[in-house]
Design a protein around this motif. Structure first.
Motif, PDB file in Angstrom:
ATOM      1  N   ASP A 153       0.859  -1.191   0.000  1.00  0.00           N
ATOM      2  CA  ASP A 153       0.000   0.000   0.000  1.00  0.00           C
ATOM      3  C   ASP A 153       0.900   1.247   0.000  1.00  0.00           C
ATOM      4  N   PRO A 154       1.073   1.891  -1.179  1.00  0.00           N
ATOM      5  CA  PRO A 154       1.958   3.063  -1.238  1.00  0.00           C
ATOM      6  C   PRO A 154       1.431   4.252  -0.438  1.00  0.00           C
ATOM      7  N   ALA A 155       0.130   4.411  -0.319  1.00  0.00           N
ATOM      8  CA  ALA A 155      -0.444   5.535   0.443  1.00  0.00           C
ATOM      9  C   ALA A 155      -0.072   5.408   1.913  1.00  0.00           C
ATOM     10  N   ARG A 156      -0.128   4.178   2.433  1.00  0.00           N
ATOM     11  CA  ARG A 156       0.232   3.956   3.833  1.00  0.00           C
ATOM     12  C   ARG A 156       1.734   4.197   4.033  1.00  0.00           C
ATOM     13  N   GLN A 157       2.520   3.824   3.057  1.00  0.00           N
ATOM     14  CA  GLN A 157       3.957   4.070   3.147  1.00  0.00           C
ATOM     15  C   GLN A 157       4.252   5.575   3.184  1.00  0.00           C
ATOM     16  N   VAL A 158       3.540   6.355   2.357  1.00  0.00           N
ATOM     17  CA  VAL A 158       3.733   7.812   2.326  1.00  0.00           C
ATOM     18  C   VAL A 158       3.301   8.429   3.650  1.00  0.00           C
ATOM     19  N   ARG A 159       2.117   7.995   4.164  1.00  0.00           N
ATOM     20  CA  ARG A 159       1.656   8.507   5.467  1.00  0.00           C
ATOM     21  C   ARG A 159       2.669   8.159   6.563  1.00  0.00           C
ATOM     22  N   GLY A 160       3.223   6.955   6.473  1.00  0.00           N
ATOM     23  CA  GLY A 160       4.239   6.546   7.443  1.00  0.00           C
ATOM     24  C   GLY A 160       5.473   7.419   7.366  1.00  0.00           C
TER      25      GLY A 160
END
Length: 131
Positions: A27-34
């Motif tokens: 999940d790239p969105a979760r990686q960015v939020r992280g």
């Protein structure tokens, strides 16, 4: 350690966990939020450390100001004491010199009267308008 340091560290750890979970799940969105939470947490932690250091410096400044005030008060007190001692010493010397002068005047009455008469004549002559 203050509240900002604790919150910043926990947010940084939360961001690392989000990034790891996002990488595992794809999940790239979760990686960015992280990644955003990691950076924000690190910044908040750094702010907390800076605030903590500033408070320490302010406390050190207050302590140094207190030490300076205490030293200044002590120096002022020492100066006053020295001034009193000097005034007493000068008073004693003046009394001694005055007694010596009175003794000299008493022993030399004729010369003293002639000297005072000469001074009075000179003062009268200088005060006249026409010479």
């Amino acid at each position: 350690m203050n509240r900002d340091q604790i919150r910043g560290a926990s947010r940084h750890l939360k961001g690392r966990a989000q990034t790891a979970i996002g990488g595992i799940t794809g999940d790239p969105a979760r990686q960015v939020r992280g990644a955003v939470n990691q950076v924000a947490g690190g910044a908040q932690y750094a702010y907390g450390r800076a605030r903590d250091r500033a408070e320490d410096l302010a406390e050190d400044g207050r302590h140094l100001a207190e030490v300076a005030r205490t030293r200044a008060d002590r120096l002022i007190g020492d100066g006053r004491q020295r001034a009193r001692e000097t005034a007493r010493d000068l008073s004693r010397r003046g009394e001694i010199y005055g007694r010596r002068a009175m003794g000299t005047i008493g022993r030399n009455r004729t010369n003293t009267l002639l000297g005072l008469g000469a001074l009075a004549f000179a003062a009268g002559w200088l005060a006249r308008r026409t010479r």
